[in-house]
Design an enzyme around this catalytic site. Structure first.
Site, short mmCIF file in Angstrom:
data_model
loop_
_atom_site.label_atom_id
_atom_site.label_comp_id
_atom_site.label_asym_id
_atom_site.label_seq_id
_atom_site.Cartn_x
_atom_site.Cartn_y
_atom_site.Cartn_z
N ASP A 69 0.83 -1.20 0.00
CA ASP A 69 0.00 0.00 0.00
C ASP A 69 0.87 1.26 0.00
O ASP A 69 1.98 1.25 0.52
CB ASP A 69 -0.91 -0.03 1.24
CG ASP A 69 -2.07 0.94 1.11
OD1 ASP A 69 -2.43 1.30 -0.03
OD2 ASP A 69 -2.61 1.34 2.16
N ASN B 64 -11.07 -2.57 -5.33
CA ASN B 64 -10.35 -1.53 -6.06
C ASN B 64 -11.07 -1.09 -7.35
O ASN B 64 -10.69 -0.09 -7.97
CB ASN B 64 -8.91 -1.96 -6.39
CG ASN B 64 -7.98 -1.95 -5.19
OD1 ASN B 64 -7.08 -2.78 -5.05
ND2 ASN B 64 -8.17 -0.99 -4.28
C1 IPE Z 1 -5.19 -2.72 -0.33
O1 IPE Z 1 -4.94 -1.38 -0.49
C2 IPE Z 1 -5.30 -3.38 -1.67
C3 IPE Z 1 -4.04 -3.59 -2.36
C4 IPE Z 1 -2.85 -3.32 -1.89
C5 IPE Z 1 -4.17 -4.20 -3.67
P1 IPE Z 1 -6.11 -0.31 -0.55
O2 IPE Z 1 -5.46 1.02 -0.65
O3 IPE Z 1 -7.08 -0.67 -1.59
O4 IPE Z 1 -6.80 -0.50 0.88
P2 IPE Z 1 -7.79 0.44 1.67
O5 IPE Z 1 -8.91 0.79 0.73
O6 IPE Z 1 -7.01 1.65 2.07
O7 IPE Z 1 -8.22 -0.36 2.84
C1 IPE Z 2 -1.19 0.50 -4.06
O1 IPE Z 2 -1.34 1.56 -3.23
C2 IPE Z 2 -2.23 -0.55 -3.91
C3 IPE Z 2 -3.02 -0.83 -5.12
C4 IPE Z 2 -4.32 -0.88 -5.08
C5 IPE Z 2 -2.35 -1.14 -6.37
P1 IPE Z 2 -2.53 2.59 -3.33
O2 IPE Z 2 -2.88 2.86 -4.74
O3 IPE Z 2 -3.65 2.16 -2.47
O4 IPE Z 2 -1.83 3.87 -2.72
P2 IPE Z 2 -2.42 4.85 -1.64
O5 IPE Z 2 -2.76 4.02 -0.45
O6 IPE Z 2 -3.61 5.51 -2.23
O7 IPE Z 2 -1.29 5.80 -1.37
MG MG Z 3 -4.10 2.42 -0.51
#
Ligand code: IPE
Ligand code: IPE
Ligand code: MG
Length: 221
Positions: A12, A60
């Site tokens: 993340d 997502n």
């Molecule tokens: C978790 O990250 C999903 C992945 C890393 C693919 P998110 O950014 O989607 O999680 P939330 O929404 O903050 O919980």
């Molecule tokens: C990568 O991080 C996880 C994926 C869903 C690919 P994020 O895209 O959630 O990044 P943040 O949390 O918004 O910074």
């Molecule tokens: Mg995220």
């Protein structure tokens, strides 16, 4: 010393990393792929048999279409450009998630990568794509005929694989976001403030070292 079979990553913080550099969220995703490549290499060096990466969750899809298309283009590019190197490194690719909802092109490229790497022995790399743990569990329940623990677990996407011993989540949030809820029952959890593109081999090494000397009880004393 604890044996280490499996490390799972919730990678993340890509979006925030991009913004922090005064660039786009997608720039962060691009850098995030580089981190995955580096971490797979280090995992091979550290002799970790299985690693799992949360790439795209079933939630997502709520993101802007532009970001979703970019993410799938990244996945597609990775497999068309890097498959040779993946094979050379002895990586066995395994996709966890509902592939039926993905486009035809990406679907066949993912299946093809699994086929081409199925006999590789150095490391198993699980990529969770369109993955949601609640759906995975429900699907396994529906599929299991003679319902017991062993039969049930065979119907999870992870099948007979060892469960993760370690979960690492970067990006500062301390939550699982619907990732491997079943499989993480006894995992050691590591939450890092660092954003995923900044995560490095040294961070992984430190965590595995800490894990190896930790006291795991599994309910006993
Ligand atoms: C978790 O990250 C999903 C992945 C890393 C693919 P998110 O950014 O989607 O999680 P939330 O929404 O903050 O919980
Ligand atoms: C990568 O991080 C996880 C994926 C869903 C690919 P994020 O895209 O959630 O990044 P943040 O949390 O918004 O910074
Ligand atoms: Mg995220």
């Amino acid at each position: 010393m604890n044996k280490l079979n499996h490390v799972a990553f919730i990678m993340d913080g890509n979006g925030r990393w991009g913004k922090k550099k005064n660039k786009s969220r997608n720039y962060g995703h691009l850098k995030g792929v580089e981190t995955v490549k580096k971490i797979v290499k280090s995992s091979i060096k550290l002799k970790i048999p299985i690693v799992s990466f949360y790439v795209f969750s079933s939630e997502n899809w709520k993101r802007p279409q532009k970001e979703i298309s970019f993410l799938f283009r990244l996945i597609d590019n990775y497999f068309s450009k890097e498959i040779k190197s993946v094979i050379q490194q002895g990586i066995k690719v395994n996709i966890l998630g509902d592939l039926s909802k993905l486009g035809k092109k990406i679907n066949s490229s993912l299946k093809n990568s699994m086929k081409l790497t199925k006999n590789n022995k150095k490391i198993i790399v699980n990529l969770a794509i369109n993955y949601g743990s609640k759906n995975e569990i429900l699907r396994a329940f529906k599929k299991t005929k003679n319902l017991n623990l062993k039969n049930f677990e065979k119907n999870l996407y992870t099948q007979n694989m060892a469960n993760p011993d370690i979960l690492i989540r970067t990006g500062g949030h301390q939550r699982l976001s619907n990732f491997m809820l079943w499989q993480l029952a006894y995992a050691e959890l590591f939450f890092l403030k660092k954003l995923w593109p900044d995560f490095n081999s040294n961070d992984l090494k430190k965590i595995t070292k800490k894990y190896k000397s930790s006291k795991r009880n599994f309910g006993a004393v």
